[in-house]
Structure formats: C-alpha cells, structure tokens
Design an enzyme around this catalytic site. Structure first.
Site, PDB file in Angstrom:
ATOM      1  N   HIS A  44       0.866  -1.287   0.154  1.00  0.00           N
ATOM      2  CA  HIS A  44      -0.045  -0.306   0.013  1.00  0.00           C
ATOM      3  C   HIS A  44       0.818   1.340   0.082  1.00  0.00           C
ATOM      4  CE1 HIS A  44       1.197  -0.456   4.325  1.00  0.00           C
ATOM      5  NE2 HIS A  44       0.953   0.890   4.306  1.00  0.00           N
TER       6      HIS A  44
ATOM      7  N   ARG B  70       6.129  -9.011  15.988  1.00  0.00           N
ATOM      8  CA  ARG B  70       6.880  -7.631  15.632  1.00  0.00           C
ATOM      9  C   ARG B  70       6.123  -6.554  15.990  1.00  0.00           C
ATOM     10  NH1 ARG B  70       6.561  -4.424  10.849  1.00  0.00           N
ATOM     11  NH2 ARG B  70       8.362  -2.921  10.619  1.00  0.00           N
TER      12      ARG B  70
HETATM   13  O1  LIG Z   1       5.051  -1.707  10.437  1.00  0.00           O
HETATM   14  C1  LIG Z   1       5.748  -1.380   9.466  1.00  0.00           C
HETATM   15  O2  LIG Z   1       6.669  -1.352   9.547  1.00  0.00           O
HETATM   16  C2  LIG Z   1       4.631  -0.438   8.525  1.00  0.00           C
HETATM   17  C3  LIG Z   1       3.528  -0.049   9.061  1.00  0.00           C
HETATM   18  C4  LIG Z   1       2.676   0.715   7.840  1.00  0.00           C
HETATM   19  O3  LIG Z   1       3.033   0.773   6.674  1.00  0.00           O
HETATM   20  C5  LIG Z   1       1.510   1.482   8.193  1.00  0.00           C
HETATM   21  O4  LIG Z   1       0.798   1.551   9.342  1.00  0.00           O
HETATM   22  O5  LIG Z   1       0.890   2.168   7.353  1.00  0.00           O
HETATM   23 FE   LIG Z   2       2.055   2.173   5.504  1.00  0.00          FE
END
Ligand SMILES: O=C(O)CCC(=O)C(=O)O
Ligand SMILES: [Fe+2]
Length: 181
Positions: free
Chosen positions: A61, A127
């Site tokens: 995204h 994570r």
């Molecule tokens: O958790 C991540 O490293 C990315 C999170 C992310 O892309 C988002 O929350 O839009």
């Molecule tokens: Fe993101």
C-alpha cells in the site's frame, strides 16, 4: 507514548516545511492544516506466522497522508518497492523511517513519490511498530504547488472516501490515479 507523539509531531512539521521549501514554497499550509488533532499514531502488532511466505503482515500500500514517521523494533519485515523490486528495510531501533504519502505526491505534483510498502511476517517472532501519520483536517483542500497540475484538487475527506469506496468495491486501494486530470 505522548512524548513520542509530541516529538514526531514537531519533526513532521519541520520535515514538511523543508520539503516544501525545497520546491521553492515557503508554505504555511502544514502549520494551518496539519494539527495535533488531525494527525494520529498507530501501534502495529504482527503476530508470528508459521506460513509467513503466504501471509502479509500488511498488504502492499501507499499511505494516505503527507508524511509517515515510523519506528520499528529489531525484528524486520518492512519492505518497499524500488525499480520494481521489493527491498527489505534494515531494522534499526535507533532510527526513524520517513515515508512520503499520497498527499505530498499530489501537493508536489509528482516531484515527491508516495512509496509503496508492505510488511512480511516472521515465522517465529512477533513484531511491533509505531507509525505517526501526518494528516490535514478533512476539509483541507490538496492542490498541486505547480502548473500544469497532474491531479485535480481534492479535499482530504474526498480522498479518504474514494479510498474507502474502492477498498469496499474492489478489495484494494486505487489512490492518486483516481484524481489524475
Ligand atoms: O509496520 C510497519 O513497518 C509499516 C506500517 C505501515 O506501513 C502502516 O501502518 O501504514
Ligand atoms: Fe504504511
């Protein structure tokens, strides 16, 4: 967490101003439209996943904001697309990751690009990440700072609504291509 929000909120304002000035625009837009009440923090938890090659933590995204400031733990899993290839972002707890979002791409008339990214899961370890989304109020109108404009102007409300409608109807976001002139 409040301290983190306050720090990254100041950082986002400064970065937005620097990026605007870099395009020759001394802009007060961000100070006027991106307020603590219109920005938000999201805490992400990605549970471990034995079939990690088949399951995304987060689907590919782009972010629907001006800028995202991201902190991730030491596990890794964030990837971004570069020259058509997915590249892993090396995890570093001492660093913040700054992503350009769709609104900066539109505002900069495609000079800054909203980077496509995704999260892959880890087979054994969960994570965590924290993302700060630098957003304007829903009434704010996003307009290119240069002519001829690639995108028609739109309100942030209109953009969010279009993304939501597309996700509901098509199962995925279309984003900025919907607003090309
Ligand atoms: O958790 C991540 O490293 C990315 C999170 C992310 O892309 C988002 O929350 O839009
Ligand atoms: Fe993101």
């Amino acid at each position: 967490m409040e301290q983190f929000a306050a720090t990254v909120s100041d950082l986002a304002q400064k970065l937005a101003e620097i990026l605007a000035e870099n395009l020759g625009h001394k802009s007060t837009f961000f100070k006027e439209h991106c307020l603590p009440s219109t920005c938000y923090l999201r805490m992400n938890r990605y549970p471990s996943c034995p079939i990690s090659s088949e399951v995304f933590g987060l689907m590919p995204h782009t972010d629907s904001d001006f800028l995202t400031i991201l902190h991730q733990d030491q596990i890794g899993g964030l990837q971004l697309i570069k020259d058509g290839k997915w590249i892993a972002v090396k995890p570093n707890q001492e660093a913040l990751i700054i992503n350009i979002g769709d609104l900066f791409q539109a505002w900069s008339n495609d000079v800054y690009k909203s980077v496509e990214h995704r999260v892959v899961t880890n087979k054994a370890i969960e994570r965590f990440s924290t993302a700060y989304f630098f957003c304007p109020s829903y009434e704010s109108v996003i307009q290119s700072c240069a002519e001829p404009s690639v995108y028609r102007k739109f309100s942030f409300r209109e953009f969010r609504q279009q993304v939501q409608d597309d996700v509901k109807k098509l199962g995925h976001k279309i984003g900025l291509p919907r607003f090309i002139l």
